[in-house]
Design a protein around this motif. Sequence first.
Motif, PDB file in Angstrom:
ATOM      1  N   LEU A 184       0.843  -1.192   0.000  1.00  0.00           N
ATOM      2  CA  LEU A 184       0.000   0.000   0.000  1.00  0.00           C
ATOM      3  C   LEU A 184       0.881   1.246   0.000  1.00  0.00           C
ATOM      4  CD1 LEU A 184      -2.629  -1.120   2.649  1.00  0.00           C
ATOM      5  CD2 LEU A 184      -2.796  -1.198   0.160  1.00  0.00           C
ATOM      6  N   GLU A 185       2.062   1.103   0.530  1.00  0.00           N
ATOM      7  CA  GLU A 185       3.052   2.175   0.561  1.00  0.00           C
ATOM      8  C   GLU A 185       4.370   1.576   0.111  1.00  0.00           C
ATOM      9  OE1 GLU A 185       5.769   4.523   3.833  1.00  0.00           O
ATOM     10  OE2 GLU A 185       4.445   2.885   4.430  1.00  0.00           O
ATOM     11  N   ARG A 186       4.943   2.104  -0.950  1.00  0.00           N
ATOM     12  CA  ARG A 186       6.208   1.603  -1.487  1.00  0.00           C
ATOM     13  C   ARG A 186       7.375   2.322  -0.825  1.00  0.00           C
ATOM     14  NH1 ARG A 186       6.356  -1.559  -5.458  1.00  0.00           N
ATOM     15  NH2 ARG A 186       4.599  -2.075  -6.741  1.00  0.00           N
ATOM     16  N   PRO A 187       8.535   1.651  -0.768  1.00  0.00           N
ATOM     17  CA  PRO A 187       9.707   2.347  -0.230  1.00  0.00           C
ATOM     18  C   PRO A 187      10.148   3.472  -1.163  1.00  0.00           C
ATOM     19  CG  PRO A 187      10.315   0.187  -1.074  1.00  0.00           C
ATOM     20  CD  PRO A 187       8.820   0.282  -1.154  1.00  0.00           C
ATOM     21  N   ALA A 188      10.629   4.556  -0.585  1.00  0.00           N
ATOM     22  CA  ALA A 188      11.136   5.674  -1.392  1.00  0.00           C
ATOM     23  C   ALA A 188      12.242   5.158  -2.311  1.00  0.00           C
ATOM     24  CB  ALA A 188      11.672   6.776  -0.480  1.00  0.00           C
ATOM     25  N   GLY A 214      16.333   2.107   6.645  1.00  0.00           N
ATOM     26  CA  GLY A 214      15.256   2.954   7.129  1.00  0.00           C
ATOM     27  C   GLY A 214      13.999   2.967   6.272  1.00  0.00           C
ATOM     28  N   SER A 215      13.983   2.208   5.165  1.00  0.00           N
ATOM     29  CA  SER A 215      12.782   2.140   4.325  1.00  0.00           C
ATOM     30  C   SER A 215      11.616   1.602   5.131  1.00  0.00           C
ATOM     31  CB  SER A 215      12.987   1.195   3.134  1.00  0.00           C
ATOM     32  OG  SER A 215      13.892   1.694   2.214  1.00  0.00           O
ATOM     33  N   THR A 216      10.463   2.198   4.931  1.00  0.00           N
ATOM     34  CA  THR A 216       9.245   1.655   5.521  1.00  0.00           C
ATOM     35  C   THR A 216       8.297   1.282   4.386  1.00  0.00           C
ATOM     36  OG1 THR A 216       8.230   3.845   5.727  1.00  0.00           O
ATOM     37  CG2 THR A 216       9.438   3.001   7.652  1.00  0.00           C
ATOM     38  N   VAL A 217       7.472   0.304   4.666  1.00  0.00           N
ATOM     39  CA  VAL A 217       6.491  -0.149   3.683  1.00  0.00           C
ATOM     40  C   VAL A 217       5.259  -0.642   4.438  1.00  0.00           C
ATOM     41  CG1 VAL A 217       7.420  -2.497   3.545  1.00  0.00           C
ATOM     42  CG2 VAL A 217       6.151  -1.581   1.608  1.00  0.00           C
ATOM     43  N   THR A 218       4.105  -0.427   3.835  1.00  0.00           N
ATOM     44  CA  THR A 218       2.860  -0.946   4.400  1.00  0.00           C
ATOM     45  C   THR A 218       2.350  -2.033   3.474  1.00  0.00           C
ATOM     46  OG1 THR A 218       2.352   1.193   5.394  1.00  0.00           O
ATOM     47  CG2 THR A 218       0.522  -0.372   5.169  1.00  0.00           C
ATOM     48  N   TRP A 219       2.126  -3.199   4.043  1.00  0.00           N
ATOM     49  CA  TRP A 219       1.685  -4.377   3.301  1.00  0.00           C
ATOM     50  C   TRP A 219       0.219  -4.651   3.595  1.00  0.00           C
ATOM     51  CZ3 TRP A 219       5.427  -6.108   0.207  1.00  0.00           C
ATOM     52  CH2 TRP A 219       6.752  -5.912   0.591  1.00  0.00           C
ATOM     53  N   ARG A 220      -0.452  -5.240   2.626  1.00  0.00           N
ATOM     54  CA  ARG A 220      -1.804  -5.759   2.814  1.00  0.00           C
ATOM     55  C   ARG A 220      -1.775  -7.201   2.334  1.00  0.00           C
ATOM     56  NH1 ARG A 220      -6.141  -2.648  -0.265  1.00  0.00           N
ATOM     57  NH2 ARG A 220      -4.857  -3.365  -1.981  1.00  0.00           N
ATOM     58  N   ALA A 221      -2.359  -8.102   3.117  1.00  0.00           N
ATOM     59  CA  ALA A 221      -2.409  -9.516   2.749  1.00  0.00           C
ATOM     60  C   ALA A 221      -3.620 -10.165   3.406  1.00  0.00           C
ATOM     61  CB  ALA A 221      -1.127 -10.225   3.176  1.00  0.00           C
ATOM     62  N   ARG A 222      -3.883 -11.376   2.985  1.00  0.00           N
ATOM     63  CA  ARG A 222      -4.985 -12.152   3.575  1.00  0.00           C
ATOM     64  C   ARG A 222      -4.411 -13.485   4.045  1.00  0.00           C
ATOM     65  NH1 ARG A 222     -10.465 -11.857   3.510  1.00  0.00           N
ATOM     66  NH2 ARG A 222     -10.363 -10.037   2.179  1.00  0.00           N
ATOM     67  N   ILE A 229      -8.490 -13.769   6.705  1.00  0.00           N
ATOM     68  CA  ILE A 229      -8.620 -12.475   7.389  1.00  0.00           C
ATOM     69  C   ILE A 229      -7.688 -11.464   6.723  1.00  0.00           C
ATOM     70  CG2 ILE A 229      -8.332 -11.279   9.608  1.00  0.00           C
ATOM     71  CD1 ILE A 229      -8.639 -14.105  10.908  1.00  0.00           C
ATOM     72  N   PRO A 230      -8.203 -10.287   6.365  1.00  0.00           N
ATOM     73  CA  PRO A 230      -7.313  -9.267   5.789  1.00  0.00           C
ATOM     74  C   PRO A 230      -6.450  -8.626   6.882  1.00  0.00           C
ATOM     75  CG  PRO A 230      -9.550  -8.417   5.925  1.00  0.00           C
ATOM     76  CD  PRO A 230      -9.589  -9.843   6.398  1.00  0.00           C
ATOM     77  N   PHE A 231      -5.178  -8.413   6.570  1.00  0.00           N
ATOM     78  CA  PHE A 231      -4.228  -7.807   7.508  1.00  0.00           C
ATOM     79  C   PHE A 231      -3.506  -6.647   6.834  1.00  0.00           C
ATOM     80  CE2 PHE A 231      -4.490 -12.129   9.169  1.00  0.00           C
ATOM     81  CZ  PHE A 231      -4.584 -11.896  10.531  1.00  0.00           C
ATOM     82  N   ARG A 232      -3.109  -5.690   7.655  1.00  0.00           N
ATOM     83  CA  ARG A 232      -2.178  -4.634   7.251  1.00  0.00           C
ATOM     84  C   ARG A 232      -1.008  -4.689   8.209  1.00  0.00           C
ATOM     85  NH1 ARG A 232      -4.470   0.612   4.646  1.00  0.00           N
ATOM     86  NH2 ARG A 232      -6.324  -0.253   3.682  1.00  0.00           N
ATOM     87  N   LEU A 233       0.170  -4.536   7.640  1.00  0.00           N
ATOM     88  CA  LEU A 233       1.389  -4.585   8.449  1.00  0.00           C
ATOM     89  C   LEU A 233       2.346  -3.526   7.909  1.00  0.00           C
ATOM     90  CD1 LEU A 233       3.213  -7.619   9.775  1.00  0.00           C
ATOM     91  CD2 LEU A 233       4.517  -6.041   8.379  1.00  0.00           C
ATOM     92  N   ARG A 234       2.871  -2.720   8.793  1.00  0.00           N
ATOM     93  CA  ARG A 234       3.868  -1.709   8.402  1.00  0.00           C
ATOM     94  C   ARG A 234       5.208  -2.168   8.961  1.00  0.00           C
ATOM     95  NH1 ARG A 234       4.409   3.450   6.534  1.00  0.00           N
ATOM     96  NH2 ARG A 234       5.838   4.823   7.641  1.00  0.00           N
ATOM     97  N   SER A 235       6.236  -2.179   8.098  1.00  0.00           N
ATOM     98  CA  SER A 235       7.547  -2.653   8.545  1.00  0.00           C
ATOM     99  C   SER A 235       8.630  -1.666   8.149  1.00  0.00           C
ATOM    100  CB  SER A 235       7.843  -4.047   7.981  1.00  0.00           C
ATOM    101  OG  SER A 235       7.820  -4.027   6.578  1.00  0.00           O
ATOM    102  N   ILE A 236       9.777  -1.816   8.799  1.00  0.00           N
ATOM    103  CA  ILE A 236      10.948  -0.994   8.533  1.00  0.00           C
ATOM    104  C   ILE A 236      12.136  -1.917   8.265  1.00  0.00           C
ATOM    105  CG2 ILE A 236      11.519  -0.775  10.995  1.00  0.00           C
ATOM    106  CD1 ILE A 236      12.536   2.105  10.286  1.00  0.00           C
ATOM    107  N   VAL A 237      12.984  -1.527   7.329  1.00  0.00           N
ATOM    108  CA  VAL A 237      14.199  -2.275   6.990  1.00  0.00           C
ATOM    109  C   VAL A 237      15.364  -1.554   7.670  1.00  0.00           C
ATOM    110  CG1 VAL A 237      15.707  -3.016   5.098  1.00  0.00           C
ATOM    111  CG2 VAL A 237      13.220  -3.026   4.793  1.00  0.00           C
TER     112      VAL A 237
END
Length: 156
Positions: free
Chosen positions: A39-43, A50-58, A62-70
């Motif tokens: 849902l959000e791509r790394p710059a 320090g890249s962050t990304v927001t993922w959507r998966a099932r 159940i649908p999930f959203r997860l935001r992670s940092i590298v």
Amino acid sequence: MARFVLETLIAAEPSQVFTASLDPGLHVRSMQRYGESMLERPAGGAFAEGSTVTWRARHFGIPFRLRSIVFDIDPPHRFCDRQIAGPFTAFLHEHEFSAHPRGTLMRDTITFRSPFGPIGRLVDRLLLRAYLRRLIAERNRILADEIEGRGRTLAA
């Protein structure tokens, strides 16, 4: 906290496997079966410190959203990503790459904790550890296929 380690042998140089592992497009392709999308791509289009990304998966229907940092990127040896928002109380994925006579030994160490205290720990032990292990093994097989046409996952 629950934890597991997977080791995958890939017939390619560590720098090639490292670079492919930081490719967001390859990650999405490897998780296609779970409908995972960004849902959000790394710059800049690639994962970097320090890249962050927001993922959507099932998962489990159940649908999930997860935001992670590298972080802790050390080419071509290792990098880590961790959840900063999402369904887990804690989730850390350590990626390590070492030279092997047949290419690269890629080691994934996953440490996680589900919410809901004792019930979450029981779910982690009885269900989630095996599910996540299969999911990461599948991702690794697809990564290996993209790099060299075949991969072999070794349990550690």
